[in-house]
Design a protein around this motif. Structure first.
Motif, short mmCIF file in Angstrom:
data_model
loop_
_atom_site.label_atom_id
_atom_site.label_comp_id
_atom_site.label_asym_id
_atom_site.label_seq_id
_atom_site.Cartn_x
_atom_site.Cartn_y
_atom_site.Cartn_z
N GLU A 12 0.85 -1.19 0.00
CA GLU A 12 0.00 0.00 0.00
C GLU A 12 0.89 1.23 0.00
OE1 GLU A 12 -3.59 -1.90 2.71
OE2 GLU A 12 -2.23 -0.43 3.61
N GLY A 13 0.49 2.24 -0.77
CA GLY A 13 1.27 3.47 -0.82
C GLY A 13 0.60 4.50 -1.69
N VAL A 14 1.40 5.48 -2.10
CA VAL A 14 0.94 6.59 -2.92
C VAL A 14 1.70 6.53 -4.24
CG1 VAL A 14 0.82 9.10 -3.11
CG2 VAL A 14 0.40 7.99 -0.90
N ALA A 15 0.96 6.53 -5.35
CA ALA A 15 1.58 6.50 -6.68
C ALA A 15 2.06 7.90 -7.02
CB ALA A 15 0.58 6.00 -7.71
N GLU A 16 3.36 8.01 -7.25
CA GLU A 16 3.96 9.29 -7.63
C GLU A 16 4.52 9.18 -9.04
OE1 GLU A 16 6.75 10.60 -4.69
OE2 GLU A 16 5.29 10.40 -3.07
N ARG A 17 4.19 10.13 -9.87
CA ARG A 17 4.64 10.12 -11.26
C ARG A 17 6.15 10.28 -11.33
NH1 ARG A 17 3.13 13.11 -16.25
NH2 ARG A 17 4.40 11.99 -17.78
N VAL A 18 6.80 9.48 -12.18
CA VAL A 18 8.23 9.57 -12.44
C VAL A 18 8.39 10.28 -13.77
CG1 VAL A 18 10.37 8.28 -12.82
CG2 VAL A 18 8.65 7.40 -11.20
N THR A 19 9.11 11.41 -13.78
CA THR A 19 9.32 12.16 -15.02
C THR A 19 10.79 12.42 -15.31
OG1 THR A 19 9.03 14.26 -13.85
CG2 THR A 19 7.05 13.31 -14.89
N ASP A 20 11.66 12.16 -14.35
CA ASP A 20 13.09 12.36 -14.56
C ASP A 20 13.57 11.42 -15.66
OD1 ASP A 20 15.82 13.41 -13.44
OD2 ASP A 20 16.02 11.21 -13.61
N GLU A 21 14.14 11.98 -16.72
CA GLU A 21 14.48 11.16 -17.90
C GLU A 21 15.58 10.16 -17.60
OE1 GLU A 21 13.94 12.50 -21.69
OE2 GLU A 21 12.08 13.48 -21.08
N ALA A 22 16.54 10.49 -16.74
CA ALA A 22 17.58 9.51 -16.40
C ALA A 22 16.97 8.33 -15.64
CB ALA A 22 18.69 10.18 -15.58
N LEU B 142 13.82 7.40 -15.78
CA LEU B 142 12.98 6.67 -16.73
C LEU B 142 13.83 5.77 -17.63
CD1 LEU B 142 10.43 9.45 -17.71
CD2 LEU B 142 9.93 7.33 -16.48
N GLY B 143 15.01 6.23 -18.02
CA GLY B 143 15.89 5.40 -18.82
C GLY B 143 16.31 4.14 -18.08
N ALA B 144 16.65 4.30 -16.80
CA ALA B 144 17.01 3.13 -15.98
C ALA B 144 15.81 2.20 -15.82
CB ALA B 144 17.54 3.59 -14.63
N LEU B 145 14.64 2.76 -15.65
CA LEU B 145 13.43 1.94 -15.52
C LEU B 145 13.11 1.23 -16.84
CD1 LEU B 145 11.26 4.32 -13.34
CD2 LEU B 145 11.98 2.00 -12.71
N ALA B 146 13.30 1.89 -17.96
CA ALA B 146 13.07 1.25 -19.26
C ALA B 146 13.98 0.03 -19.41
CB ALA B 146 13.28 2.25 -20.39
N GLU B 147 15.22 0.16 -18.98
CA GLU B 147 16.15 -0.98 -19.03
C GLU B 147 15.67 -2.10 -18.10
OE1 GLU B 147 18.77 -1.77 -20.98
OE2 GLU B 147 18.15 0.02 -22.09
N ALA B 148 15.18 -1.71 -16.92
CA ALA B 148 14.69 -2.70 -15.96
C ALA B 148 13.49 -3.46 -16.54
CB ALA B 148 14.33 -2.03 -14.63
N GLY C 195 9.32 12.94 -20.51
CA GLY C 195 8.92 12.49 -19.18
C GLY C 195 8.00 11.30 -19.15
N SER C 196 8.02 10.49 -20.23
CA SER C 196 7.15 9.31 -20.32
C SER C 196 7.88 8.19 -21.04
CB SER C 196 5.87 9.65 -21.10
OG SER C 196 5.13 10.66 -20.47
N PHE C 197 7.29 6.99 -20.97
CA PHE C 197 7.69 5.89 -21.82
C PHE C 197 6.97 6.05 -23.15
CE2 PHE C 197 8.56 2.29 -18.47
CZ PHE C 197 9.77 2.89 -18.15
N VAL C 198 7.64 5.65 -24.24
CA VAL C 198 7.03 5.70 -25.55
C VAL C 198 7.34 4.39 -26.26
CG1 VAL C 198 6.92 6.95 -27.75
CG2 VAL C 198 7.35 8.20 -25.63
N SER C 199 6.33 3.83 -26.94
CA SER C 199 6.51 2.61 -27.73
C SER C 199 5.52 2.65 -28.88
CB SER C 199 6.28 1.37 -26.86
OG SER C 199 4.90 1.25 -26.55
N ASP C 200 5.49 1.58 -29.65
CA ASP C 200 4.52 1.49 -30.75
C ASP C 200 3.09 1.60 -30.23
OD1 ASP C 200 6.61 1.20 -32.52
OD2 ASP C 200 6.43 -0.98 -32.63
N GLY C 201 2.89 1.23 -28.98
CA GLY C 201 1.56 1.29 -28.38
C GLY C 201 1.17 2.69 -27.92
#
Length: 178
Positions: free
Chosen positions: A100-110, A112-118, A134-140
């Motif tokens: 349980e917690g609070v969803a906080e938006r992640v916008t830091d591009e560095a 996000l890059g590490a998260l994309a790799e994860a 400040g977001s993920f982008v894909s074909d979707g």
């Protein structure tokens, strides 16, 4: 610099007499390995909304993504309180987890890059994201990324012995000595 402390307690009311509390490191290992999670958000009218999704554990938080127009994103805009659950379908074995917690938006591009790799490391190239604005982008399309650091978590050990562990998290600031 703030540090997180974890208060771990076995609930004797929901545990067999020989049960022991599950350590938070074991819970983190299982959160890291879990492939499917169920996200619970709150609709504007107060009703719950539950949906399955994938998530990664990184830097003390579970991370998930969603399209900006999806129901969960709209719910989070009004109320960021969430629960993420994972576990197995067996009654007699395993460990079910609720964060349980609070969803906080992640916008830091560095970050996000590490998260994309994860995401790609955990789920494969099918889940490879680019990072833009400040977001993920894909074909979707575009996906907003959220982090949920645990405020309270529960572990439900199934089998013999059954046991319920509660973890509560708090931030403490330590003064620098330099």
């Amino acid at each position: 610099m703030p540090t997180t402390t974890v208060d771990t307690r076995l609930d004797p009311g929901f545990s067999e007499p020989d049960a022991v509390a599950t350590g938070w490191p074991e819970a983190v290992a299982r959160l890291s390995a879990a492939e499917v999670f169920w996200l619970t958000t709150v609709r504007p009218d107060g009703r719950p909304h539950v949906t399955p999704l994938i998530a990664v554990w990184r830097a003390g938080a579970l991370h998930f993504c969603t399209g900006p127009e999806e129901r969960k994103a709209r719910n989070l805009a009004a109320n960021p309180a969430v629960a993420l659950t994972t576990g197995g379908p067996e009654l007699g074995a395993g460990l079910d987890l609720v964060v349980e917690g609070v969803a906080e938006r992640v916008t830091d591009e560095a970050e996000l890059g590490a998260l994309a790799e994860a995401w790609a490391d955990k789920y494969g190239e099918e889940w490879r994201f680019a990072v833009r604005d400040g977001s993920f982008v894909s074909d979707g399309g575009t996906a907003l990324v959220f982090a949920v650091a645990p405020v309270t978590a529960f572990g439900f050990a199934k089998g013999s012995p059954y046991g319920q562990t509660r973890w509560r998290f708090s931030q403490e600031t330590q003064e620098s000595t330099s």
